[in-house]
Scaffold this motif. Structure first.
Motif, mmCIF file in Angstrom:
data_model
loop_
_atom_site.group_PDB
_atom_site.id
_atom_site.type_symbol
_atom_site.label_atom_id
_atom_site.label_comp_id
_atom_site.label_asym_id
_atom_site.label_seq_id
_atom_site.Cartn_x
_atom_site.Cartn_y
_atom_site.Cartn_z
ATOM 1 N N GLN A 166 0.834 -1.201 0.000
ATOM 2 C CA GLN A 166 0.000 0.000 0.000
ATOM 3 C C GLN A 166 0.875 1.260 0.000
ATOM 4 O OE1 GLN A 166 -2.602 0.703 3.505
ATOM 5 N NE2 GLN A 166 -4.292 0.611 2.038
ATOM 6 N N ALA A 167 1.978 1.204 0.734
ATOM 7 C CA ALA A 167 2.887 2.350 0.794
ATOM 8 C C ALA A 167 3.467 2.657 -0.585
ATOM 9 C CB ALA A 167 4.008 2.071 1.791
ATOM 10 N N TYR A 168 3.876 1.631 -1.323
ATOM 11 C CA TYR A 168 4.389 1.848 -2.677
ATOM 12 C C TYR A 168 3.330 2.479 -3.572
ATOM 13 C CZ TYR A 168 8.574 -0.980 -1.732
ATOM 14 O OH TYR A 168 9.751 -1.460 -1.228
ATOM 15 N N LYS A 169 2.084 2.029 -3.417
ATOM 16 C CA LYS A 169 1.009 2.568 -4.259
ATOM 17 C C LYS A 169 0.775 4.048 -3.960
ATOM 18 C CE LYS A 169 -2.419 -0.097 -5.217
ATOM 19 N NZ LYS A 169 -3.659 -0.915 -5.134
ATOM 20 N N PHE A 170 0.707 4.410 -2.677
ATOM 21 C CA PHE A 170 0.494 5.815 -2.320
ATOM 22 C C PHE A 170 1.659 6.682 -2.805
ATOM 23 C CE2 PHE A 170 -2.921 4.401 0.403
ATOM 24 C CZ PHE A 170 -3.737 5.525 0.564
ATOM 25 N N ALA A 171 2.893 6.220 -2.586
ATOM 26 C CA ALA A 171 4.061 7.006 -2.957
ATOM 27 C C ALA A 171 4.170 7.166 -4.479
ATOM 28 C CB ALA A 171 5.330 6.368 -2.400
ATOM 29 N N ALA A 172 3.999 6.058 -5.197
ATOM 30 C CA ALA A 172 4.134 6.108 -6.653
ATOM 31 C C ALA A 172 3.045 6.960 -7.290
ATOM 32 C CB ALA A 172 4.107 4.692 -7.226
ATOM 33 N N GLN A 173 1.810 6.842 -6.799
ATOM 34 C CA GLN A 173 0.723 7.640 -7.357
ATOM 35 C C GLN A 173 0.938 9.119 -7.078
ATOM 36 O OE1 GLN A 173 -1.806 6.667 -9.353
ATOM 37 N NE2 GLN A 173 -2.360 8.828 -9.537
ATOM 38 N N ALA A 174 1.489 9.453 -5.898
ATOM 39 C CA ALA A 174 1.775 10.854 -5.593
ATOM 40 C C ALA A 174 2.799 11.425 -6.562
ATOM 41 C CB ALA A 174 2.269 10.986 -4.153
ATOM 42 N N MET A 209 3.497 10.243 -9.670
ATOM 43 C CA MET A 209 2.899 10.305 -11.004
ATOM 44 C C MET A 209 1.943 11.487 -11.122
ATOM 45 S SD MET A 209 1.021 7.331 -13.251
ATOM 46 C CE MET A 209 -0.514 7.289 -12.322
ATOM 47 N N GLY A 210 1.097 11.684 -10.119
ATOM 48 C CA GLY A 210 0.147 12.790 -10.154
ATOM 49 C C GLY A 210 0.831 14.136 -10.119
ATOM 50 N N SER A 211 1.906 14.248 -9.336
ATOM 51 C CA SER A 211 2.646 15.509 -9.254
ATOM 52 C C SER A 211 3.302 15.840 -10.588
ATOM 53 C CB SER A 211 3.696 15.417 -8.152
ATOM 54 O OG SER A 211 3.091 15.160 -6.897
ATOM 55 N N ALA A 212 3.887 14.827 -11.229
ATOM 56 C CA ALA A 212 4.504 15.037 -12.538
ATOM 57 C C ALA A 212 3.461 15.475 -13.563
ATOM 58 C CB ALA A 212 5.192 13.758 -12.997
ATOM 59 N N LYS A 213 2.294 14.876 -13.497
ATOM 60 C CA LYS A 213 1.229 15.233 -14.430
ATOM 61 C C LYS A 213 0.780 16.673 -14.226
ATOM 62 C CE LYS A 213 -2.941 13.233 -16.470
ATOM 63 N NZ LYS A 213 -3.906 12.120 -16.421
ATOM 64 N N MET A 214 0.755 17.124 -12.956
ATOM 65 C CA MET A 214 0.391 18.523 -12.688
ATOM 66 C C MET A 214 1.395 19.482 -13.318
ATOM 67 S SD MET A 214 -0.966 18.502 -8.732
ATOM 68 C CE MET A 214 -1.324 20.278 -8.757
ATOM 69 N N VAL A 215 2.687 19.154 -13.239
ATOM 70 C CA VAL A 215 3.707 20.011 -13.849
ATOM 71 C C VAL A 215 3.488 20.096 -15.355
ATOM 72 C CG1 VAL A 215 6.165 20.257 -14.337
ATOM 73 C CG2 VAL A 215 5.423 19.582 -12.051
ATOM 74 N N LEU A 216 3.252 18.942 -15.990
ATOM 75 C CA LEU A 216 3.127 18.902 -17.447
ATOM 76 C C LEU A 216 1.830 19.529 -17.940
ATOM 77 C CD1 LEU A 216 4.479 15.291 -18.076
ATOM 78 C CD2 LEU A 216 5.639 17.441 -18.625
ATOM 79 N N GLU A 217 0.742 19.322 -17.219
ATOM 80 C CA GLU A 217 -0.573 19.747 -17.729
ATOM 81 C C GLU A 217 -0.969 21.156 -17.310
ATOM 82 O OE1 GLU A 217 -3.645 16.850 -17.181
ATOM 83 O OE2 GLU A 217 -2.566 15.313 -18.335
ATOM 84 N N THR A 218 -0.491 21.634 -16.161
ATOM 85 C CA THR A 218 -0.855 22.992 -15.736
ATOM 86 C C THR A 218 0.077 24.041 -16.323
ATOM 87 O OG1 THR A 218 0.499 23.011 -13.726
ATOM 88 C CG2 THR A 218 -1.738 22.083 -13.552
#
Length: 264
Positions: free
Chosen positions: A197-205, A207-216
């Motif tokens: 579960q820890a890997y899932k939370f960390a990895a998704q954070a 991925m989502g942060s990178a997507k915010m940089v690229l899309e915003t």
């Protein structure tokens, strides 16, 4: 048109998979050679391509050739194939440190070369590749190579002087990110979260942060400030990261990576 790979390792397999999946080449138009039989058989079984243990067979069969071997094998492979490379063929290289001038010297004749640096997220269709052509590659040919590369990766055409920087900021950087994810997960486990579960939370954070940089299109510092509420939890964590030298450690690591690439 036919596409060939000398070397059928993990990166070559990722490139083949994306290119075939996105219908840039059909599997019957893709060729691969490798001295290691399990690597040949793996890509043959996965993608249905033609395989051989003879590099020259691939060179003779294709219009676009990817040299997908490790940098230390480039000179011996080029020596083996250079007399079979045709003037109309496009050569794509993926080796850090092997400059266009070095490649030209080893081929010993006018060859159309596009030097590239992909990265391992190509395995999941999220790669990033820098590309730079030599003087014999036309604009139309460079565009075509970029279309091929876009089968598994985002692509940016850059000047060759930035290629070692691409190695550090993109080619090698997945390792830094994996370490960051692993460290965050370790901390979460320490606080009682199950590891999967820890890997899932960390990895998704991440991925989502990178997507915010690229899309915003917002500056990463601005996005960081949006999370840091006054007297909140995040600013306290950021203060510790600054105190422990996160930025400096990353910069020093990338400088070391650039130096290593230049020495290859």
């Amino acid at each position: 048109m036919k596409l060939g790979f000398i070397g059928c390792g993990n990166m070559a397999g990722a490139m083949m998979g994306g290119i075939i999946k996105n219908n840039i080449f059909k599997s019957e138009d893709v060729y691969g050679s490798d001295v290691f039989e399990p690597s040949r058989e793996r890509v043959k079984n996965m993608y249905g391509i033609h395989v051989s243990d003879n590099n020259v067979d691939v060179v003779d069969a294709v219009d676009v050739l990817v040299l997908a071997v490790k940098p230390q094998y480039y000179e011996s492979v080029i020596t083996q194939i250079k007399d079979h490379v045709r003037a109309d063929q496009l050569i794509i290289t993926i080796a850090p440190g092997k400059t266009l001038s070095w490649l030209a010297e080893k081929f010993g004749k006018d060859v159309k070369i596009v030097r590239t640096m992909p990265n391992t997220p190509a395995l999941v269709g999220e790669g990033m590749t820098g590309a730079t052509p030599n003087e014999f590659v036309t604009e139309a040919e460079l565009k075509y190579v970029c279309e091929i590369l876009s089968g598994f990766s985002k692509v940016e055409v850059i000047s060759e002087k930035l290629m070692d920087t691409v190695v550090a900021v993109s080619g090698s950087s997945p390792a830094y990110v994996f370490m960051f994810i692993e460290a965050m997960a370790d901390a979460a486990v320490e606080q009682g979260m199950p590891r999967a579960q820890a890997y899932k939370f960390a990895a998704q954070a991440v991925m989502g942060s990178a997507k915010m940089v690229l899309e915003t299109g917002k500056h990463p510092g601005e996005l960081k400030d949006m999370v840091c509420s006054p007297a909140g939890t995040t600013i306290k964590a950021v203060r510790v990261l600054e105190k422990e030298g996160l930025r400096s450690a990353v910069i020093e690591a990338m400088d070391a990576c650039v130096d290593a690439a230049k020495g290859m």
